[in-house]
Motif scaffolding. Structure first.
Motif, PDB file in Angstrom:
ATOM      1  N   SER A  61       0.851  -1.182   0.000  1.00 52.35           N
ATOM      2  CA  SER A  61       0.000   0.000   0.000  1.00 52.35           C
ATOM      3  C   SER A  61       0.890   1.237   0.000  1.00 52.35           C
ATOM      4  O   SER A  61       2.119   1.138   0.019  1.00 52.35           O
ATOM      5  CB  SER A  61      -0.907   0.011   1.231  1.00 52.35           C
ATOM      6  OG  SER A  61      -0.127   0.089   2.412  1.00 52.35           O
ATOM      7  N   LEU A  62       0.290   2.423  -0.015  1.00 48.00           N
ATOM      8  CA  LEU A  62       1.061   3.659  -0.012  1.00 48.00           C
ATOM      9  C   LEU A  62       1.906   3.776   1.245  1.00 48.00           C
ATOM     10  O   LEU A  62       2.990   4.339   1.218  1.00 48.00           O
ATOM     11  CB  LEU A  62       0.125   4.877  -0.113  1.00 48.00           C
ATOM     12  CG  LEU A  62       0.811   6.255  -0.151  1.00 48.00           C
ATOM     13  CD1 LEU A  62       1.715   6.361  -1.374  1.00 48.00           C
ATOM     14  CD2 LEU A  62      -0.233   7.366  -0.155  1.00 48.00           C
ATOM     15  N   GLN A  63       1.427   3.210   2.354  1.00 53.55           N
ATOM     16  CA  GLN A  63       2.131   3.309   3.616  1.00 53.55           C
ATOM     17  C   GLN A  63       2.473   1.921   4.162  1.00 53.55           C
ATOM     18  O   GLN A  63       1.724   1.372   4.970  1.00 53.55           O
ATOM     19  CB  GLN A  63       1.294   4.073   4.643  1.00 53.55           C
ATOM     20  CG  GLN A  63       1.026   5.511   4.279  1.00 53.55           C
ATOM     21  CD  GLN A  63       0.333   6.269   5.404  1.00 53.55           C
ATOM     22  OE1 GLN A  63       0.340   5.862   6.549  1.00 53.55           O
ATOM     23  NE2 GLN A  63      -0.276   7.378   5.069  1.00 53.55           N
ATOM     24  N   PRO A  64       3.593   1.333   3.735  1.00 56.82           N
ATOM     25  CA  PRO A  64       4.024   0.077   4.364  1.00 56.82           C
ATOM     26  C   PRO A  64       4.195   0.312   5.855  1.00 56.82           C
ATOM     27  O   PRO A  64       4.603   1.388   6.280  1.00 56.82           O
ATOM     28  CB  PRO A  64       5.364  -0.222   3.684  1.00 56.82           C
ATOM     29  CG  PRO A  64       5.351   0.584   2.430  1.00 56.82           C
ATOM     30  CD  PRO A  64       4.551   1.803   2.734  1.00 56.82           C
ATOM     31  N   ARG A  65       3.911  -0.701   6.648  1.00 53.93           N
ATOM     32  CA  ARG A  65       3.957  -0.478   8.093  1.00 53.93           C
ATOM     33  C   ARG A  65       4.361  -1.742   8.839  1.00 53.93           C
ATOM     34  O   ARG A  65       3.839  -2.818   8.564  1.00 53.93           O
ATOM     35  CB  ARG A  65       2.595  -0.011   8.586  1.00 53.93           C
ATOM     36  CG  ARG A  65       2.563   0.279  10.074  1.00 53.93           C
ATOM     37  CD  ARG A  65       1.254   0.866  10.487  1.00 53.93           C
ATOM     38  NE  ARG A  65       1.181   1.061  11.916  1.00 53.93           N
ATOM     39  CZ  ARG A  65       0.097   1.442  12.577  1.00 53.93           C
ATOM     40  NH1 ARG A  65      -1.016   1.668  11.913  1.00 53.93           N
ATOM     41  NH2 ARG A  65       0.118   1.609  13.876  1.00 53.93           N
ATOM     42  N   LEU A  66       5.299  -1.578   9.761  1.00 57.19           N
ATOM     43  CA  LEU A  66       5.684  -2.647  10.673  1.00 57.19           C
ATOM     44  C   LEU A  66       4.917  -2.438  11.977  1.00 57.19           C
ATOM     45  O   LEU A  66       5.114  -1.449  12.664  1.00 57.19           O
ATOM     46  CB  LEU A  66       7.192  -2.598  10.933  1.00 57.19           C
ATOM     47  CG  LEU A  66       7.746  -3.654  11.890  1.00 57.19           C
ATOM     48  CD1 LEU A  66       7.620  -5.053  11.288  1.00 57.19           C
ATOM     49  CD2 LEU A  66       9.205  -3.350  12.230  1.00 57.19           C
ATOM     50  N   PHE A  67       4.037  -3.378  12.310  1.00 56.70           N
ATOM     51  CA  PHE A  67       3.211  -3.236  13.503  1.00 56.70           C
ATOM     52  C   PHE A  67       3.924  -3.695  14.764  1.00 56.70           C
ATOM     53  O   PHE A  67       3.772  -3.085  15.822  1.00 56.70           O
ATOM     54  CB  PHE A  67       1.910  -4.034  13.344  1.00 56.70           C
ATOM     55  CG  PHE A  67       0.983  -3.487  12.293  1.00 56.70           C
ATOM     56  CD1 PHE A  67       0.088  -2.468  12.595  1.00 56.70           C
ATOM     57  CD2 PHE A  67       1.009  -3.983  11.002  1.00 56.70           C
ATOM     58  CE1 PHE A  67      -0.766  -1.960  11.632  1.00 56.70           C
ATOM     59  CE2 PHE A  67       0.163  -3.480  10.033  1.00 56.70           C
ATOM     60  CZ  PHE A  67      -0.718  -2.467  10.344  1.00 56.70           C
ATOM     61  N   MET A  68       4.688  -4.778  14.662  1.00 55.92           N
ATOM     62  CA  MET A  68       5.408  -5.293  15.829  1.00 55.92           C
ATOM     63  C   MET A  68       6.452  -6.275  15.360  1.00 55.92           C
ATOM     64  O   MET A  68       6.380  -6.795  14.235  1.00 55.92           O
ATOM     65  CB  MET A  68       4.455  -5.963  16.819  1.00 55.92           C
ATOM     66  CG  MET A  68       3.845  -7.259  16.327  1.00 55.92           C
ATOM     67  SD  MET A  68       2.604  -7.956  17.444  1.00 55.92           S
ATOM     68  CE  MET A  68       1.138  -7.083  16.862  1.00 55.92           C
ATOM     69  N   SER A  69       7.451  -6.527  16.209  1.00 57.24           N
ATOM     70  CA  SER A  69       8.480  -7.506  15.885  1.00 57.24           C
ATOM     71  C   SER A  69       9.175  -7.917  17.170  1.00 57.24           C
ATOM     72  O   SER A  69       9.090  -7.231  18.190  1.00 57.24           O
ATOM     73  CB  SER A  69       9.496  -6.932  14.888  1.00 57.24           C
ATOM     74  OG  SER A  69      10.195  -5.832  15.463  1.00 57.24           O
ATOM     75  N   ALA A  70       9.871  -9.050  17.121  1.00 54.50           N
ATOM     76  CA  ALA A  70      10.580  -9.553  18.306  1.00 54.50           C
ATOM     77  C   ALA A  70      11.570 -10.625  17.865  1.00 54.50           C
ATOM     78  O   ALA A  70      11.447 -11.203  16.776  1.00 54.50           O
ATOM     79  CB  ALA A  70       9.601 -10.136  19.324  1.00 54.50           C
ATOM     80  N   SER A  71      12.559 -10.884  18.725  1.00 55.23           N
ATOM     81  CA  SER A  71      13.518 -11.964  18.508  1.00 55.23           C
ATOM     82  C   SER A  71      13.810 -12.636  19.830  1.00 55.23           C
ATOM     83  O   SER A  71      13.626 -12.034  20.901  1.00 55.23           O
ATOM     84  CB  SER A  71      14.826 -11.427  17.906  1.00 55.23           C
ATOM     85  OG  SER A  71      14.661 -11.012  16.570  1.00 55.23           O
ATOM     86  N   GLN A  72      14.279 -13.862  19.762  1.00 53.83           N
ATOM     87  CA  GLN A  72      14.724 -14.565  20.958  1.00 53.83           C
ATOM     88  C   GLN A  72      15.918 -15.454  20.608  1.00 53.83           C
ATOM     89  O   GLN A  72      15.967 -16.074  19.549  1.00 53.83           O
ATOM     90  CB  GLN A  72      13.604 -15.421  21.563  1.00 53.83           C
ATOM     91  CG  GLN A  72      13.133 -16.568  20.694  1.00 53.83           C
ATOM     92  CD  GLN A  72      12.149 -17.482  21.415  1.00 53.83           C
ATOM     93  OE1 GLN A  72      11.612 -17.140  22.456  1.00 53.83           O
ATOM     94  NE2 GLN A  72      11.908 -18.648  20.847  1.00 53.83           N
ATOM     95  N   GLY A  73      16.915 -15.453  21.489  1.00 53.04           N
ATOM     96  CA  GLY A  73      18.094 -16.275  21.270  1.00 53.04           C
ATOM     97  C   GLY A  73      19.089 -15.715  20.275  1.00 53.04           C
ATOM     98  O   GLY A  73      20.156 -16.288  20.069  1.00 53.04           O
ATOM     99  N   VAL A  74      18.742 -14.591  19.650  1.00 54.98           N
ATOM    100  CA  VAL A  74      19.633 -13.911  18.698  1.00 54.98           C
ATOM    101  C   VAL A  74      19.465 -12.406  18.910  1.00 54.98           C
ATOM    102  O   VAL A  74      18.452 -11.963  19.460  1.00 54.98           O
ATOM    103  CB  VAL A  74      19.278 -14.267  17.230  1.00 54.98           C
ATOM    104  CG1 VAL A  74      19.492 -15.741  16.953  1.00 54.98           C
ATOM    105  CG2 VAL A  74      17.846 -13.859  16.894  1.00 54.98           C
ATOM    106  N   PRO A  75      20.445 -11.595  18.485  1.00 54.29           N
ATOM    107  CA  PRO A  75      20.257 -10.140  18.555  1.00 54.29           C
ATOM    108  C   PRO A  75      19.016  -9.730  17.773  1.00 54.29           C
ATOM    109  O   PRO A  75      18.757 -10.263  16.689  1.00 54.29           O
ATOM    110  CB  PRO A  75      21.537  -9.591  17.910  1.00 54.29           C
ATOM    111  CG  PRO A  75      22.550 -10.667  18.099  1.00 54.29           C
ATOM    112  CD  PRO A  75      21.791 -11.954  17.980  1.00 54.29           C
ATOM    113  N   ASP A  76      18.240  -8.817  18.325  1.00 50.78           N
ATOM    114  CA  ASP A  76      17.009  -8.398  17.661  1.00 50.78           C
ATOM    115  C   ASP A  76      17.327  -7.381  16.564  1.00 50.78           C
ATOM    116  O   ASP A  76      17.537  -6.203  16.828  1.00 50.78           O
ATOM    117  CB  ASP A  76      16.036  -7.792  18.675  1.00 50.78           C
ATOM    118  CG  ASP A  76      14.664  -7.541  18.063  1.00 50.78           C
ATOM    119  OD1 ASP A  76      14.509  -7.710  16.830  1.00 50.78           O
ATOM    120  OD2 ASP A  76      13.731  -7.179  18.816  1.00 50.78           O
TER     121      ASP A  76
END
Length: 282
Positions: A61-76
């Motif tokens: 869409s016109l506005q790509p968006r990252l709503f949330m993210s996370a990592s475990q056991g590796v650098p985020d």
């Protein structure tokens, strides 16, 4: 990319499997609206597949968006991955086309209303698709900037296409140090896809105003000298917009939008988009 189709079950799910899925989903329901929802989701789903990272985003869409993210056991590095993805690979990504997604079995009552719910993101949704991608199957630029640069080896995505052609995706990543996904892992995610999509959308609806409403204040606290236009540009960057998209949205030239971004970054004492994201989650 090799399309994957779940094998139709011949027997009912064993009671132990049902109990595990029930406990997993119950834990996710308890995390709805909480700040640790992404981390909780990743941790709980790691009990059924080798996962190290998670991201939820909208593209196309016109506005790509990252709503949330996370990592475990590796650098985020999920936000760095998102920034790298937007820098070019997203325009080459064919994993969301009709030739790639494999539709998971639809569960009764999982249409638009059931998935979106009251107060959802406002996108028109279709049926969930299960997308399985290995690093070797993406374009060279995508592989180099996102997968190889951050040790990502494989992705399972639960995706829905919006009426505007955009894609809303809940993505789970296996990193290079982990064992490959098996057909059983893919089958489990297919079984859980509708529930995971509904829970993720509901969480976003519950928290839509909580974080973003504080972004302008946090930016001004960090850099009191930010002008209104510089703030406008920063907020759009946080929503995942490209400089060309920002320029079109604010009716500016691309060069002017870039100038506002550079001035804002200088006031904030940062140099890259991912550092801007980091300021909002400190």
């Amino acid at each position: 990319m090799t399309p994957w189709k779940p094998t139709p079950p011949t027997d009912a799910m064993p009671a132990r499997g049902m109990a595990h899925a029930s406990a997993l989903l119950a834990g996710l329901v308890e995390s709805l609206g909480q700040a640790d929802f992404a981390h909780s989701t990743l941790a709980r789903l790691s009990t059924i597949a080798p996962l190290a990272s998670l991201s939820v985003y909208r593209i196309g869409s016109l506005q790509p968006r990252l709503f949330m993210s996370a990592s475990q056991g590796v650098p985020d590095t999920t936000r760095q991955c998102w920034s790298a993805y937007l820098s070019g690979p997203q325009h080459e990504d064919r994993s969301w086309g009709r030739q790639w997604p494999c539709h998971a079995p639809a569960a009764p009552g999982t249409g638009t209303a059931a998935v979106n719910g009251k107060g959802g993101s406002g996108e028109e949704q279709g049926s969930c698709s299960l997308v399985h991608v290995q690093a070797s199957e993406v374009t060279p630029l995508h592989r180099q900037c996102v997968y190889e640069a951050h040790g990502v080896a494989e992705r399972i995505s639960i995706a829905e296409r919006g009426g505007d052609g955009s894609v809303f995706a809940v993505n789970f990543y296996r990193h290079a140090h982990q064992k490959p996904f098996s057909d059983r892992h893919l089958s489990d995610f297919a079984d859980l896809s509708a529930a995971l999509m509904a829970l993720t959308r509901k969480h976003i609806a519950l928290t839509a105003d909580a974080g973003e409403s504080r972004w302008p204040q946090r930016l001004r606290e960090r850099a009191p000298g930010l002008t209104a236009r510089e703030l406008d540009v920063c907020l759009r960057l946080l929503h995942g917009m490209t400089l060309d998209g920002i320029a079109a949205d604010l009716q500016l030239s691309a060069a002017t939008a870039k100038t506002y971004r550079n001035r804002a970054f200088a006031r904030l004492d940062i140099h890259h988009r991912h550092q801007l994201f980091a300021l909002m989650v400190e």
